[in-house]
Design a protein around this motif. Structure first.
Motif, PDB file in Angstrom:
ATOM      1  N   UNK A  91       0.827  -1.215   0.000  1.00 52.23           N
ATOM      2  CA  UNK A  91       0.000   0.000   0.000  1.00 52.23           C
ATOM      3  C   UNK A  91       0.854   1.256   0.000  1.00 52.23           C
ATOM      4  N   UNK A  92       2.072   1.143   0.539  1.00 51.49           N
ATOM      5  CA  UNK A  92       2.995   2.282   0.571  1.00 51.49           C
ATOM      6  C   UNK A  92       3.757   2.436  -0.743  1.00 51.49           C
ATOM      7  N   UNK A  93       3.492   1.556  -1.717  1.00 49.73           N
ATOM      8  CA  UNK A  93       4.147   1.633  -3.012  1.00 49.73           C
ATOM      9  C   UNK A  93       5.485   0.921  -3.096  1.00 49.73           C
ATOM     10  N   UNK A  94       5.845   0.146  -2.064  1.00 51.57           N
ATOM     11  CA  UNK A  94       7.101  -0.584  -2.077  1.00 51.57           C
ATOM     12  C   UNK A  94       6.909  -1.960  -2.708  1.00 51.57           C
ATOM     13  N   UNK A  95       7.920  -2.420  -3.424  1.00 49.52           N
ATOM     14  CA  UNK A  95       7.901  -3.785  -3.945  1.00 49.52           C
ATOM     15  C   UNK A  95       8.149  -4.744  -2.794  1.00 49.52           C
ATOM     16  N   UNK A  96       7.499  -5.910  -2.847  1.00 51.76           N
ATOM     17  CA  UNK A  96       7.630  -6.887  -1.779  1.00 51.76           C
ATOM     18  C   UNK A  96       7.631  -8.288  -2.376  1.00 51.76           C
ATOM     19  N   UNK A  97       8.731  -9.044  -2.151  1.00 53.99           N
ATOM     20  CA  UNK A  97       8.805 -10.444  -2.564  1.00 53.99           C
ATOM     21  C   UNK A  97       8.861 -11.305  -1.312  1.00 53.99           C
ATOM     22  N   UNK A  98       8.094 -12.395  -1.305  1.00 58.59           N
ATOM     23  CA  UNK A  98       8.186 -13.331  -0.188  1.00 58.59           C
ATOM     24  C   UNK A  98       8.085 -14.758  -0.696  1.00 58.59           C
ATOM     25  N   UNK A  99       8.766 -15.627   0.001  1.00 62.76           N
ATOM     26  CA  UNK A  99       8.787 -17.049  -0.299  1.00 62.76           C
ATOM     27  C   UNK A  99       8.605 -17.765   1.041  1.00 62.76           C
ATOM     28  N   UNK A 100       7.568 -18.598   1.142  1.00 68.49           N
ATOM     29  CA  UNK A 100       7.246 -19.262   2.400  1.00 68.49           C
ATOM     30  C   UNK A 100       7.056 -20.750   2.146  1.00 68.49           C
TER      31      UNK A 100
END
Length: 176
Positions: free
Chosen positions: A72-81
């Motif tokens: 929502x803040x415009x940052x890219x986010x990658x996650x692997x779980x």
């Protein structure tokens, strides 16, 4: 006795098939999923030399997941779980506010400038930090087909100073 023959043959076939090399590996790395780049939906690693792969019930959410979104803040986010609910273990890796580029390797640590991190949970929570770090490398990043593949490793520490070593990590997943 004639009626037992088909049953005995069936038991013999089942017994032979259940003793596969994949279940009992001389080298733990051989029990990990192969390193592929086609979105096979696989992830695995060695945790202190022991094979870890996701598994268990899908109740309460998926056992493995890859995401690449904008917050929502415009940052890219990658996650692997990856979770193994039967063993009550999980690993998670995240990259914050960096564009994922095929062929790139990213440092997993945590300090005032770097928010990329990795985590292992089993009884205690273990995390990367400034001293205990790791890497995630992207062999394939296909934004058109939503495929992400690569390798990872990291060292993580709990609040008691105990360190866990995650090695030989590999993944080949679709992301959303």
């Amino acid at each position: 006795m004639k009626n037992f023959a088909p049953f005995l043959i069936f038991l013999l076939i089942v017994g032979i098939n259940s003793c596969s090399k994949k279940d009992d590996c001389d080298n733990p790395v051989d029990c990990l999923p192969p390193l592929t780049t086609t979105g096979e939906g696989t992830i695995g690693c060695l945790i202190d030399g022991q094979v870890f792969k996701p598994g268990g019930s899908q109740w309460g959410g998926p056992t493995q997941q890859a995401n690449y979104n904008t917050t929502l803040e415009g940052e890219l986010y990658f996650s692997l779980i990856a979770r193994n609910k039967d063993l009550n273990k999980s690993i998670g890796l995240s990259i914050i506010n960096e564009e994922i580029i095929q062929g790139q390797t990213y440092i997993l640590g945590s300090n005032q400038f770097q928010t990329n991190k990795a985590q292992y949970n089993f009884i205690d929570s273990y995390e990367t930090n400034q001293i205990h770090v790791g890497e995630i490398g992207f062999i394939k990043f296909d934004d058109v087909n939503g495929i992400v593949s690569g390798t990872f490793w990291f060292d993580a520490v709990n609040e008691n100073g105990e360190v866990v070593e995650i090695r030989e990590g590999r993944f080949d997943m679709n992301y959303n």
